[in-house]
Design a protein around this motif. Sequence first.
Motif, PDB file in Angstrom:
ATOM      1  N   ILE A   1      59.471  23.493  31.464  1.00 41.23           N
ATOM      2  CA  ILE A   1      61.252  23.357  31.275  1.00 41.23           C
ATOM      3  C   ILE A   1      61.517  22.157  31.505  1.00 41.23           C
ATOM      4  O   ILE A   1      62.585  21.307  30.914  1.00 41.23           O
ATOM      5  CB  ILE A   1      61.742  24.510  32.302  1.00 41.23           C
ATOM      6  CG1 ILE A   1      61.133  25.879  31.930  1.00 41.23           C
ATOM      7  CG2 ILE A   1      63.115  24.511  31.715  1.00 41.23           C
ATOM      8  CD1 ILE A   1      61.477  27.043  32.703  1.00 41.23           C
ATOM      9  N   GLY A   2      61.099  21.414  32.573  1.00 44.23           N
ATOM     10  CA  GLY A   2      61.519  20.023  33.255  1.00 44.23           C
ATOM     11  C   GLY A   2      61.217  19.154  31.960  1.00 44.23           C
ATOM     12  O   GLY A   2      62.052  18.036  31.742  1.00 44.23           O
TER      13      GLY A   2
ATOM     14  N   PRO B   1      52.144  17.840  29.789  1.00 36.38           N
ATOM     15  CA  PRO B   1      51.682  16.263  29.654  1.00 36.38           C
ATOM     16  C   PRO B   1      52.516  15.526  30.991  1.00 36.38           C
ATOM     17  O   PRO B   1      52.125  14.554  31.363  1.00 36.38           O
ATOM     18  CB  PRO B   1      52.078  15.658  28.393  1.00 36.38           C
ATOM     19  CG  PRO B   1      53.098  16.655  28.094  1.00 36.38           C
ATOM     20  CD  PRO B   1      53.000  17.911  28.630  1.00 36.38           C
ATOM     21  N   PHE B   2      53.746  16.143  31.472  1.00 43.55           N
ATOM     22  CA  PHE B   2      54.593  15.177  32.149  1.00 43.55           C
ATOM     23  C   PHE B   2      54.372  14.823  33.582  1.00 43.55           C
ATOM     24  O   PHE B   2      54.358  13.565  34.042  1.00 43.55           O
ATOM     25  CB  PHE B   2      56.206  15.839  31.966  1.00 43.55           C
ATOM     26  CG  PHE B   2      56.676  15.654  30.612  1.00 43.55           C
ATOM     27  CD1 PHE B   2      56.924  14.494  29.701  1.00 43.55           C
ATOM     28  CD2 PHE B   2      56.443  17.101  29.900  1.00 43.55           C
ATOM     29  CE1 PHE B   2      57.105  14.699  28.272  1.00 43.55           C
ATOM     30  CE2 PHE B   2      57.086  17.246  28.607  1.00 43.55           C
ATOM     31  CZ  PHE B   2      57.336  15.820  27.734  1.00 43.55           C
ATOM     32  N   HIS B   3      53.889  15.968  34.055  1.00 42.16           N
ATOM     33  CA  HIS B   3      53.299  15.793  35.557  1.00 42.16           C
ATOM     34  C   HIS B   3      52.213  14.792  35.439  1.00 42.16           C
ATOM     35  O   HIS B   3      51.821  13.953  36.297  1.00 42.16           O
ATOM     36  CB  HIS B   3      53.160  17.021  36.186  1.00 42.16           C
ATOM     37  CG  HIS B   3      54.254  17.807  36.495  1.00 42.16           C
ATOM     38  ND1 HIS B   3      55.236  17.490  37.547  1.00 42.16           N
ATOM     39  CD2 HIS B   3      55.144  18.790  36.001  1.00 42.16           C
ATOM     40  CE1 HIS B   3      56.211  18.128  37.850  1.00 42.16           C
ATOM     41  NE2 HIS B   3      56.321  18.882  36.830  1.00 42.16           N
TER      42      HIS B   3
ATOM     43  N   LEU C   1      55.551   9.063  28.239  1.00 42.75           N
ATOM     44  CA  LEU C   1      55.799   8.053  29.145  1.00 42.75           C
ATOM     45  C   LEU C   1      57.145   8.161  29.631  1.00 42.75           C
ATOM     46  O   LEU C   1      57.404   8.254  30.916  1.00 42.75           O
ATOM     47  CB  LEU C   1      55.107   6.846  29.087  1.00 42.75           C
ATOM     48  CG  LEU C   1      55.044   5.663  30.266  1.00 42.75           C
ATOM     49  CD1 LEU C   1      54.564   6.466  31.645  1.00 42.75           C
ATOM     50  CD2 LEU C   1      54.340   4.414  29.831  1.00 42.75           C
ATOM     51  N   ALA C   2      58.052   7.610  28.895  1.00 42.71           N
ATOM     52  CA  ALA C   2      59.260   7.230  28.990  1.00 42.71           C
ATOM     53  C   ALA C   2      59.855   8.804  29.540  1.00 42.71           C
ATOM     54  O   ALA C   2      60.608   8.790  30.608  1.00 42.71           O
ATOM     55  CB  ALA C   2      60.087   6.641  28.035  1.00 42.71           C
ATOM     56  N   VAL C   3      59.533   9.830  28.895  1.00 38.80           N
ATOM     57  CA  VAL C   3      60.361  10.888  29.093  1.00 38.80           C
ATOM     58  C   VAL C   3      59.782  11.380  30.585  1.00 38.80           C
ATOM     59  O   VAL C   3      60.550  12.076  31.570  1.00 38.80           O
ATOM     60  CB  VAL C   3      60.128  12.128  28.110  1.00 38.80           C
ATOM     61  CG1 VAL C   3      60.336  13.597  28.585  1.00 38.80           C
ATOM     62  CG2 VAL C   3      60.497  11.563  27.030  1.00 38.80           C
ATOM     63  N   ALA C   4      58.437  11.247  30.703  1.00 35.60           N
ATOM     64  CA  ALA C   4      58.031  11.795  32.118  1.00 35.60           C
ATOM     65  C   ALA C   4      58.728  10.967  33.178  1.00 35.60           C
ATOM     66  O   ALA C   4      59.055  11.486  34.406  1.00 35.60           O
ATOM     67  CB  ALA C   4      56.501  11.391  32.366  1.00 35.60           C
ATOM     68  N   LYS C   5      58.962   9.865  32.993  1.00 35.50           N
ATOM     69  CA  LYS C   5      59.688   9.126  33.979  1.00 35.50           C
ATOM     70  C   LYS C   5      61.259   9.406  34.244  1.00 35.50           C
ATOM     71  O   LYS C   5      61.708   9.444  35.543  1.00 35.50           O
ATOM     72  CB  LYS C   5      59.703   7.432  33.783  1.00 35.50           C
ATOM     73  CG  LYS C   5      58.167   6.677  33.985  1.00 35.50           C
ATOM     74  CD  LYS C   5      58.347   5.261  33.529  1.00 35.50           C
ATOM     75  CE  LYS C   5      56.856   4.506  33.688  1.00 35.50           C
ATOM     76  NZ  LYS C   5      56.982   3.098  33.526  1.00 35.50           N
ATOM     77  N   SER C   6      61.685   9.926  33.227  1.00 36.79           N
ATOM     78  CA  SER C   6      63.011  10.112  33.338  1.00 36.79           C
ATOM     79  C   SER C   6      63.006  11.703  33.698  1.00 36.79           C
ATOM     80  O   SER C   6      64.335  12.278  33.993  1.00 36.79           O
ATOM     81  CB  SER C   6      63.868  10.147  31.938  1.00 36.79           C
ATOM     82  OG  SER C   6      63.251  10.929  30.957  1.00 36.79           O
ATOM     83  N   MET C   7      62.251  12.318  33.791  1.00 40.71           N
ATOM     84  CA  MET C   7      61.935  13.753  33.995  1.00 40.71           C
ATOM     85  C   MET C   7      62.890  14.183  35.556  1.00 40.71           C
ATOM     86  O   MET C   7      63.665  14.999  35.237  1.00 40.71           O
ATOM     87  CB  MET C   7      60.611  14.407  34.080  1.00 40.71           C
ATOM     88  CG  MET C   7      60.812  15.803  34.120  1.00 40.71           C
ATOM     89  SD  MET C   7      59.347  16.734  33.697  1.00 40.71           S
ATOM     90  CE  MET C   7      58.173  15.922  35.227  1.00 40.71           C
ATOM     91  N   PRO C   8      62.498  13.609  36.511  1.00 39.07           N
ATOM     92  CA  PRO C   8      63.157  14.277  37.868  1.00 39.07           C
ATOM     93  C   PRO C   8      64.576  13.945  37.886  1.00 39.07           C
ATOM     94  O   PRO C   8      65.438  14.816  38.201  1.00 39.07           O
ATOM     95  CB  PRO C   8      62.555  13.137  38.881  1.00 39.07           C
ATOM     96  CG  PRO C   8      61.081  12.689  38.222  1.00 39.07           C
ATOM     97  CD  PRO C   8      61.583  12.728  36.723  1.00 39.07           C
ATOM     98  N   ALA C   9      65.436  12.802  37.320  1.00 42.22           N
ATOM     99  CA  ALA C   9      66.568  12.723  37.235  1.00 42.22           C
ATOM    100  C   ALA C   9      67.284  13.650  36.395  1.00 42.22           C
ATOM    101  O   ALA C   9      68.344  14.186  36.390  1.00 42.22           O
ATOM    102  CB  ALA C   9      67.041  11.354  36.673  1.00 42.22           C
ATOM    103  N   ALA C  10      66.587  13.810  35.144  1.00 38.81           N
ATOM    104  CA  ALA C  10      67.055  14.659  34.054  1.00 38.81           C
ATOM    105  C   ALA C  10      67.180  16.204  34.651  1.00 38.81           C
ATOM    106  O   ALA C  10      68.227  16.694  34.270  1.00 38.81           O
ATOM    107  CB  ALA C  10      66.428  14.725  32.504  1.00 38.81           C
TER     108      ALA C  10
END
Length: 329
Positions: A169-170, A90-92, A306-315
């Motif tokens: 994984i991301g 779901p995140f992408h 939604l919040a996790v998806a937005k934070s994914m690149p930095a995480a």
Amino acid sequence: MRPSLLHLLRLSAFICGSLLLCQSLLAEITLYASVDEPYAKPIVEKFTKETGIRVKLVTDAEAMKSIGLAERLRAEKDRPRCDVWWGNEPFHTVNLAEEGLFEPYESPSAKDVRALFKDEDHRWAGAGIRARVIAVSPRSDFLLAQLDDLLSPVLKGKIVMGRPAVGTIGGHVAAIYALRGKEGGDAFFKGLKANGVVLVGGNSPVPQQIAAGNFIAGLTDNDDVTATKGDLAMVLPDQANNAIGTLAIPTTVALVKRPDTQDDSKKLIDYLLSEATEKALIDANFAGWSARAPEAQFRAMQIDYLAVAKSMPAAVRRAEAILAGREPE
């Protein structure tokens, strides 16, 4: 003898009908799918057989799972070549929706999908749940029940996982940070690094390496374990009462925003989100659970996708730095 007006009208109607039929037969919609081709292709072929609608299936390589197609869709934003998006996570999908690449469409097939697994603005919906699991070698006599068990000295040098930027994984990395906070997330990945975790190119090599006897345990997805030959155990981590649960990963379907959206695209979306297609994914051992079923199937991480998806690149950048032995920025 000159043809009558009625004859000409009939001939005109026949020609127009034939042209429309030819256009329908020649029309083709393009589907970008990060769902693995062995699972996606039979479903798409069945859709074409049942509807007569031709579909060009474009899939992703394992090493660039999800990321490659997402970047391709972004690059084509002004001149889209894709009609329908079928993500294996779901995140992408969420991030692409936030960037305005998808058109709202309320599919009737998604009406009974749990609210957690669909967008309230109808830009995407999910079906067919996978989960993050721990694959365990039959040679192991160490009981694993939670993620933190991977930090045990008993498993030092015997743990494997895919690179954080690849595939599901991301999202898992970002969810861990979301639930544990920056310090707690850092501590977990520093613990993995100190315990000698080995990174491989994706999820599928994890159970393969364990089955080959090179490792005892590793993080991956349920379908990668079931697809691997070998008597591997599959543990859903953190399932005890009051535990955080594991990450639930629905496949996600969306209508790509373009100036010439076809009704056939919506028909494909309805098909991919249908209960029958979800069952096909479960029967094929790709998905393990239904997005329609009650929450009691297993304890899932209670996250804001939604919040996790937005934070994914930095995480992901943070976890990658730690696992590479560097201090995160």
